[in-house]
Design an enzyme around this catalytic site. Sequence first.
Site, PDB file in Angstrom:
ATOM      1  CG  LEU A  38     -12.046 -13.038  32.195  1.00 39.68           C
ATOM      2  CD1 LEU A  38     -12.992 -14.143  31.712  1.00 39.68           C
ATOM      3  CD2 LEU A  38     -12.628 -12.407  33.454  1.00 39.68           C
ATOM      4  CG  ASN A  40     -15.228  -9.248  34.341  1.00 40.31           C
ATOM      5  OD1 ASN A  40     -14.285  -9.749  34.937  1.00 40.31           O
ATOM      6  ND2 ASN A  40     -16.395  -9.081  34.915  1.00 40.31           N
ATOM      7  CG  ASP A  41     -17.720  -5.608  34.985  1.00 41.87           C
ATOM      8  OD1 ASP A  41     -17.764  -6.345  34.007  1.00 41.87           O
ATOM      9  OD2 ASP A  41     -18.523  -5.662  35.930  1.00 41.87           O
ATOM     10  CD  GLN A  57     -14.804  -7.316  39.024  1.00 40.95           C
ATOM     11  OE1 GLN A  57     -15.297  -8.409  39.189  1.00 40.95           O
ATOM     12  NE2 GLN A  57     -14.352  -6.588  40.032  1.00 40.95           N
ATOM     13  CE1 TYR A 100     -17.572 -11.727  41.460  1.00 43.36           C
ATOM     14  CE2 TYR A 100     -19.932 -11.390  41.302  1.00 43.36           C
ATOM     15  CZ  TYR A 100     -18.826 -12.213  41.174  1.00 43.36           C
ATOM     16  OH  TYR A 100     -18.994 -13.515  40.746  1.00 43.36           O
ATOM     17  CB  SER A 101     -18.219  -4.175  39.251  1.00 45.36           C
ATOM     18  OG  SER A 101     -17.534  -4.859  38.236  1.00 45.36           O
ATOM     19  NE  ARG A 159     -23.787  -8.840  39.708  1.00 46.12           N
ATOM     20  CZ  ARG A 159     -24.619  -9.875  39.747  1.00 46.12           C
ATOM     21  NH1 ARG A 159     -24.917 -10.460  40.898  1.00 46.12           N
ATOM     22  NH2 ARG A 159     -25.172 -10.338  38.645  1.00 46.12           N
ATOM     23  CG  ASP A 160     -22.125  -4.513  39.613  1.00 49.66           C
ATOM     24  OD1 ASP A 160     -21.253  -5.200  40.188  1.00 49.66           O
ATOM     25  OD2 ASP A 160     -22.832  -4.961  38.691  1.00 49.66           O
TER      26      ASP A 160
HETATM   27  C1  FRU Z   1     -20.714  -7.547  35.009  1.00 51.03           C
HETATM   28  C2  FRU Z   1     -20.535  -8.307  36.299  1.00 51.03           C
HETATM   29  C3  FRU Z   1     -20.898  -7.478  37.495  1.00 51.03           C
HETATM   30  C4  FRU Z   1     -20.089  -8.106  38.595  1.00 51.03           C
HETATM   31  C5  FRU Z   1     -18.823  -8.472  37.862  1.00 51.03           C
HETATM   32  C6  FRU Z   1     -18.147  -9.700  38.366  1.00 51.03           C
HETATM   33  O1  FRU Z   1     -19.926  -8.030  33.979  1.00 51.03           O
HETATM   34  O2  FRU Z   1     -21.283  -9.501  36.284  1.00 51.03           O
HETATM   35  O3  FRU Z   1     -22.278  -7.419  37.793  1.00 51.03           O
HETATM   36  O4  FRU Z   1     -19.840  -7.227  39.658  1.00 51.03           O
HETATM   37  O5  FRU Z   1     -19.168  -8.645  36.519  1.00 51.03           O
HETATM   38  O6  FRU Z   1     -16.926  -9.900  37.702  1.00 51.03           O
END
Ligand code: FRU
Length: 469
Positions: A38, A40-41, A57, A100-101, A159-160
């Site tokens: 998978l 993601n970000d 991610q 995480y991001s 986060r992020d």
């Molecule tokens: C957004 C999120 C971020 C986090 C990341 C984890 O999609 O939830 O807030 O850092 O994905 O994978």
Amino acid sequence: MASHSLLPAVLQAVMKGQPKALNDPHYPAWHLAPVTGLLNDPNGFIHFAGRYHLFYQWNALGCQHKHKCWGHWSSEDLVHWQHEPIALMPDEEYDRSGCYSGSAVDNNGVLTLCYTGNVKFDDGSRTSWQCLAEQNSDGGFDKLGPVLPLPHGYTGHVRDPKVWRHGEFWYMVLGAQDLQLQGKVLLLRSENLWNWQNLGEIAGSGLNGLGEAGYMWECPDMFTLGDNTFLICCPQGIVREEKRWLNTHPGAYLSGTLDYANARFQHGAFHELDAGFEFYAPQTTQTEDGRCLLVGWMGVPDGEEMRQPTVANGWLHQMTCLRELTSRNGKLCQQPVAELQALRGEERFYQGPAQQMPTLDIQRLELMVESSGEVTLSFSETLILEWHKDELRLARRSLENGEWLYRYWQGDAQKLQILCDHSSIEIFINDGEGVMSSRYFPVHPARLTLTGDAELRVHYWSLHPCMVE
Ligand code: FRU
């Protein structure tokens, strides 16, 4: 103490999974996607020492939201990408539940990552650390550890980090949830990336006249274009309207002015960044020649993602195409980055009534369509775009129960630029005034058929495949 390394399992997953993913007819031919597992970000998007770097991610071990690592690609031209060593794996106490991001900066010539170390406890609670890592001579990254614990007054959902340089200081925006469970964005400042001073909340639910605006804001990003400063973020929990905010969670932006000295951001109302079915957690960067680029995750968390048929082939999600951002009267416009034109084959042209246009193979296609009438574009009957005078309506069936679902862009669309890949369609409206990004899973070869008697002018190109090397 470092915990058990995921590396052997990640390697095995890639060896077993990559052939299956790459042979899936839905695997993109020119968009970035995970070789297995998978994605993601987008993270750490930066132009550094002559190359673009884009991190992401990634859970290599399966299609669930677990074991988040930072995968890493680089490119010289924004079109041809290559795999780089995995940048971050969740192998320390402070990031054990996921790297995480976050973002990347050029710290005096050293490519430096700022990311969130996520820690989940057995009782269901969590905490987070904002952490640094810097590139070593092998192209991998050495973790430098946490530089910021959870600030007081917030839950474990902080986060992020998106970090940028302004004048003498580094600035960071962070997504956060306060103790009243309201989504917020914090602005912080540092002289050296290590010691951070929290300047306070610059936007959020209940702030700056916004009213109730969600329980958590993820993935903030801040940048200035001309006279406007934009804050991009992903507010979770904002109320659905009849024709807006229809995705489980949206990507949105606020436009305004940032007063760095007083840490105040004056802004107007929320705008949707993308009106399609899949778009979330975008990130921006500046090019050497001063353009502002954006890439987003063409997915949405907590929706129907686990029902996508690619899960059966061991992979899930892709990125959007790279886009250039411009500001028009305080509105953010997005257009496919000019470099993508390198993928175009021979140009073709059609002029005439919509329904007489030849059916096109849309596995890899770009179209520029001008019309002022009523037209319906059917993408293999799986995704259907109705082009009305005052709105666009995009229809697709639920992967859960087969019911038709709709997304809308409201306004007078004169011109559409449509980018097609094996399982995605991106529709840019009126030179980027609006965008609708969506995944779809047609039987291949997918075809576009048009109906309606409106007169059309269509330029179109087949696109060359361009896989990550
Ligand atoms: C957004 C999120 C971020 C986090 C990341 C984890 O999609 O939830 O807030 O850092 O994905 O994978």
